[in-house]
Design an enzyme around this catalytic site. Structure first.
Site, PDB file in Angstrom:
ATOM      1  N   HIS A   1       0.853  -1.185   0.000  1.00  0.00           N
ATOM      2  CA  HIS A   1       0.000   0.000   0.000  1.00  0.00           C
ATOM      3  C   HIS A   1       0.888   1.232   0.000  1.00  0.00           C
ATOM      4  O   HIS A   1       1.713   1.418   0.898  1.00  0.00           O
ATOM      5  CB  HIS A   1      -0.926   0.008   1.220  1.00  0.00           C
ATOM      6  CG  HIS A   1      -2.007  -1.029   1.155  1.00  0.00           C
ATOM      7  ND1 HIS A   1      -2.392  -1.778   2.236  1.00  0.00           N
ATOM      8  CD2 HIS A   1      -2.777  -1.443   0.119  1.00  0.00           C
ATOM      9  CE1 HIS A   1      -3.363  -2.610   1.876  1.00  0.00           C
ATOM     10  NE2 HIS A   1      -3.614  -2.420   0.588  1.00  0.00           N
TER      11      HIS A   1
ATOM     12  N   GLU B   1       1.785   3.814   2.998  1.00  0.00           N
ATOM     13  CA  GLU B   1       2.332   3.311   4.262  1.00  0.00           C
ATOM     14  C   GLU B   1       3.859   3.383   4.231  1.00  0.00           C
ATOM     15  O   GLU B   1       4.550   2.359   4.246  1.00  0.00           O
ATOM     16  CB  GLU B   1       1.775   1.899   4.508  1.00  0.00           C
ATOM     17  CG  GLU B   1       0.239   1.952   4.591  1.00  0.00           C
ATOM     18  CD  GLU B   1      -0.480   0.597   4.484  1.00  0.00           C
ATOM     19  OE1 GLU B   1       0.186  -0.452   4.509  1.00  0.00           O
ATOM     20  OE2 GLU B   1      -1.720   0.611   4.359  1.00  0.00           O
TER      21      GLU B   1
ATOM     22  N   ARG C   1      -3.282   4.699  -2.068  1.00  0.00           N
ATOM     23  CA  ARG C   1      -3.153   3.369  -1.473  1.00  0.00           C
ATOM     24  C   ARG C   1      -2.925   2.267  -2.509  1.00  0.00           C
ATOM     25  O   ARG C   1      -2.122   1.344  -2.297  1.00  0.00           O
ATOM     26  CB  ARG C   1      -4.439   3.070  -0.688  1.00  0.00           C
ATOM     27  CG  ARG C   1      -4.643   1.629  -0.217  1.00  0.00           C
ATOM     28  CD  ARG C   1      -5.996   1.520   0.477  1.00  0.00           C
ATOM     29  NE  ARG C   1      -6.417   0.156   0.739  1.00  0.00           N
ATOM     30  CZ  ARG C   1      -6.119  -0.531   1.856  1.00  0.00           C
ATOM     31  NH1 ARG C   1      -5.385   0.021   2.792  1.00  0.00           N
ATOM     32  NH2 ARG C   1      -6.562  -1.768   2.021  1.00  0.00           N
TER      33      ARG C   1
ATOM     34  N   HIS D   1       2.853  -3.416   6.765  1.00  0.00           N
ATOM     35  CA  HIS D   1       1.890  -2.344   6.510  1.00  0.00           C
ATOM     36  C   HIS D   1       1.938  -1.318   7.643  1.00  0.00           C
ATOM     37  O   HIS D   1       2.639  -1.480   8.620  1.00  0.00           O
ATOM     38  CB  HIS D   1       0.465  -2.918   6.492  1.00  0.00           C
ATOM     39  CG  HIS D   1       0.167  -3.858   5.382  1.00  0.00           C
ATOM     40  ND1 HIS D   1      -0.788  -3.597   4.423  1.00  0.00           N
ATOM     41  CD2 HIS D   1       0.680  -5.064   5.071  1.00  0.00           C
ATOM     42  CE1 HIS D   1      -0.852  -4.614   3.577  1.00  0.00           C
ATOM     43  NE2 HIS D   1       0.025  -5.526   3.944  1.00  0.00           N
TER      44      HIS D   1
ATOM     45  N   GLU E   1       1.149  -4.523  11.114  1.00  0.00           N
ATOM     46  CA  GLU E   1       0.688  -3.138  10.977  1.00  0.00           C
ATOM     47  C   GLU E   1       1.498  -2.332  11.982  1.00  0.00           C
ATOM     48  O   GLU E   1       1.371  -2.505  13.189  1.00  0.00           O
ATOM     49  CB  GLU E   1      -0.814  -3.031  11.288  1.00  0.00           C
ATOM     50  CG  GLU E   1      -1.719  -3.762  10.308  1.00  0.00           C
ATOM     51  CD  GLU E   1      -2.025  -2.978   9.038  1.00  0.00           C
ATOM     52  OE1 GLU E   1      -1.557  -1.825   8.913  1.00  0.00           O
ATOM     53  OE2 GLU E   1      -2.716  -3.525   8.155  1.00  0.00           O
TER      54      GLU E   1
END
Lengths: 303, 372
Positions: B102, B105, B162, B233, B307
């Protein structure tokens, strides 16, 4: 003679035993916390077709454009604090607290969910939560108890929140707020800024209180727009422009970008915000901005 | 008496050797060159800088680093990975890590760069890292969604892009498909949109995107060798385990949770940050077509989504002064998973049983020697 030989032998064997005992575990060591289970994984080279899972009854294949969601079974009873239902509800409480107590020097974020429960009450969904919230400018944390009601049905009304916190509002922001207020209330130098934070996460120190204020003001929108299927954060202050002070309130026009986590959308809003140390943050107008260029702008919402 | 003395000296020497070798971090004084280099890893870098950096890693470490172009983006750019490991005559097992699927990020590619630098910096002196470099090859893609990443650097208004940069079809004028919804893993079933303007648009069909196809192709070729799959991410501070579909459980869910929780504990030990561990439907939202799910489905046993920071304060625009602490904690988390994976493969259950038998035997010998 015999006795002496025997004790030598004992010592020698003990020495080597100890040596080997030391060496063997260090050379051959398995992870002590792993318990090996038989059949703990699929056979390598499994031919299972990636899509060979039973189709959920809820999904339909139509050609129309739609959001594909497996109908969420609403959690009832005790909630797992690390699962999303409690965390989404807790974030709504965060937004609520900012609308009540936020300022250019006070901005509150969820720190931890300790416990929670949910139940159906008539058409509505009621949550009870025990939380730790943190005021991120002073780093003071406090315990909060909160109750939320998400309205049921097709209505778009905002969730209702009640919360009481201990120790969260300890930090003394009076001096800073007063100084900021006095600095900007005179009309000879209107402040403006854009891209706060910038692409690198950076902002000038004098922009920080306007960033906080934008975040707090955004909380009014985020609170209003929240439901059990959303999780909002302010991604960025795209720009802000200070307007003439009116009725002793600082007035600022904001264009903010909100990030909605579940859809991953960036949603543009314009707001008209007022603030003074006495009156706190108020949002007079909000206007949703279109996502695409040739879309029609929805009507203004005046609060 | 002399035997006892020699034995004690031997024991002392042995314990010293064991302590200093096993996973100890060296605290060397930074040379001027290294300091400048260290500042590099506290900033975000655009695609051409990252490309140049990959070349530099190869140049400076020719015996352990090589690169591979394994696909093309929509806009025909190379998708490149670094293959890092001590060379071997036999086929080696692998660890896969990709960053930047993405575009917005940015902390993710920064982490991939940090990870590479860290293993290259420590493999000669840290016995554990050295052992892993000997037994494993690391396949690291610093930026997977190259088109999207470049687009997010274009100007401030594109920063929060994104998806990929392929154009919409069928009259839809928006751009981009969510690459992490485009994999052949319960594709299109849940947590996706069929509106090409949406951020979670899953594409016209599974693997419609060349970027997703490139990863699928590589994983397919290597799948018997890959022991662990990590995809990086931001944001939310989570460690996600398969699957994204709420009604499907990975067969080794318990193992995945145990290892994930271990990683979260390792992360917290660095700077006190909490990372929540669970399946995506439990702790975040249901989704399908993710690379993590695809990896697990084709048989890679340990598949995780990281994440990284933060929890919404800055979101995607994490300040550069948080790059280092974020990378340090994520490195600890990743190393926990990689160490587990490595030890499971190279220190098997059989060896543990043997060691237990040995120890029991010797204990019996010692006690019998004392009793006599």
């Amino acid at each position: 003679m015999d006795g002496l030989l025997f004790s030598d032998l004992t010592v020698w064997s003990m020495d080597w035993t100890l040596l080997i005992l030391l060496v063997v575990p260090t050379v051959v060591h398995g992870n002590p916390t792993v318990t090996v289970r038989t059949g703990s994984g699929p056979p390598v080279g499994s031919n299972q077709h990636p899509n060979s899972v039973p189709l959920s009854e809820d999904t339909q294949t139509t050609t129309e454009v739609r959001e594909v969601v497996v109908e969420e079974v609403m959690m009832t009873g005790m909630l797992n604090p690390s699962h999303y239902p409690a965390r989404r509800a807790a974030t709504v409480v965060q937004h609520y607290l900012n609308t009540r107590y936020g300022s250019p020097y006070r901005w509150i974020f969820l720190s931890k969910v300790h416990s929670g429960s949910a139940e159906d009450v008539a058409e509505m969904r009621k949550y009870q939560l025990e939380l730790t919230m943190q005021e991120i400018i002073s780093n003071v944390s406090g315990q909060c108890s909160a109750e939320l009601l998400f309205p049921g049905g097709e209505g778009q009304s905002a969730p209702q929140v009640q919360a009481s916190c201990e120790g969260l509002l300890q930090s003394n922001t009076t001096a800073q707020e007063e100084a900021f207020y006095q600095q900007h209330r005179a009309s000879n130098n209107m402040v403006s800024g854009n891209d706060i934070p910038d692409s690198y996460g950076h902002m000038e120190p004098n922009m920080k209180p306007f960033w906080h204020l934008g975040g707090v003001a955004s909380s009014f929108i985020m609170l209003r727009e929240s439901n059990e299927s959303t999780l909002y954060n302010m991604a960025q202050v795209a720009n802000f422009t200070q307007l003439e002070t009116e009725k002793d309130q600082l007035r600022v026009n904001y264009h903010v970008l909100l990030h909605e986590m579940i859809s991953q959308e960036i949603i543009h809003w314009k707001l008209l915000v007022t603030w003074s140390p006495e009156q706190g943050v108020q949002v007079l107008q909000t206007e949703l901005q279109p996502k695409c260029h040739n879309c029609e702008a929805p009507p203004n919402t005046t609060n | 008496m002399m035997m006892l003395g020699l034995g004690s000296v031997g024991l002392v020497l042995l314990s010293l050797a064991v302590q200093s070798g096993h996973g100890a971090q060296d605290s060397a004084v930074w040379s001027r060159e290294e300091t400048t280099e260290r500042n590099y890893y506290t900033r975000y870098h655009n695609m051409s800088e990252i490309t140049a950096w990959m070349e530099q890693m190869k140049r400076e470490n020719p015996d352990v680093v090589s690169s591979m172009v394994y696909g093309q983006t929509y806009e025909r750019r190379n998708i490149t990975l670094l293959k890092i490991g001590l060379s071997s005559t036999v086929r080696k097992k692998a660890i896969w890590m990709d960053c930047g699927i993405h575009a917005r990020e940015w902390i993710a590619p920064a982490f991939c760069q940090y990870f590479v630098r860290e293993i290259l910096r420590t493999y000669k002196t840290d016995t554990k890292v050295n052992e892993m470099m000997k037994n494993l090859d690391f396949y690291i893609t610093p930026v997977l969604n190259v088109d999207g990443y470049i687009y997010s650097w274009h100007n401030e208004s594109t920063r929060l892009w994104r998806k990929s940069r392929s154009p919409g079809t069928g009259g839809c004028t928006c751009y981009g498909t969510d690459l992490n919804r485009n994999f052949y893993a319960n594709w299109g079933m849940v947590g996706v949109s069929t509106d090409c303007c949406s951020e979670t648009y899953c594409g016209t069909k599974a693997l419609s995107e060349s970027e997703a196809w490139a990863v699928t192709d590589m994983l397919g070729k290597m799948r018997e060798d890959i022991l662990a799959f990590l995809t990086i991410h931001s944001y939310s501070q989570l460690i996600l385990v398969p699957y994204g579909h709420p009604n499907i459980s990975a067969p080794n869910y318990d193992e995945l949770m145990e290892v994930g929780l271990g990683a979260a504990k390792a992360i917290k030990a660095v700077h006190g940050m909490d990372y929540t561990v669970g399946t995506s439907p439990d702790v975040l939202y249901a989704n399908s077509g993710s690379s993590r799910d695809f990896a697990r489905l084709i048989g890679i046993p340990l598949s995780f989504t990281f994440e990284l920071r933060d929890k919404g304060e800055h979101g995607f625009e994490l300040p550069e002064d948080q790059i280092q602490p974020t990378c340090e904690e994520a490195y600890a988390g990743a190393q926990h998973i990689i160490t587990y994976t490595h030890d499971k493969a190279f220190y098997s259950y059989a060896a543990t049983v043997t060691a237990t038998l040995w120890t029991t035997l010797l204990a019996a010998w010692v006690s019998s020697a004392i009793l006599l």
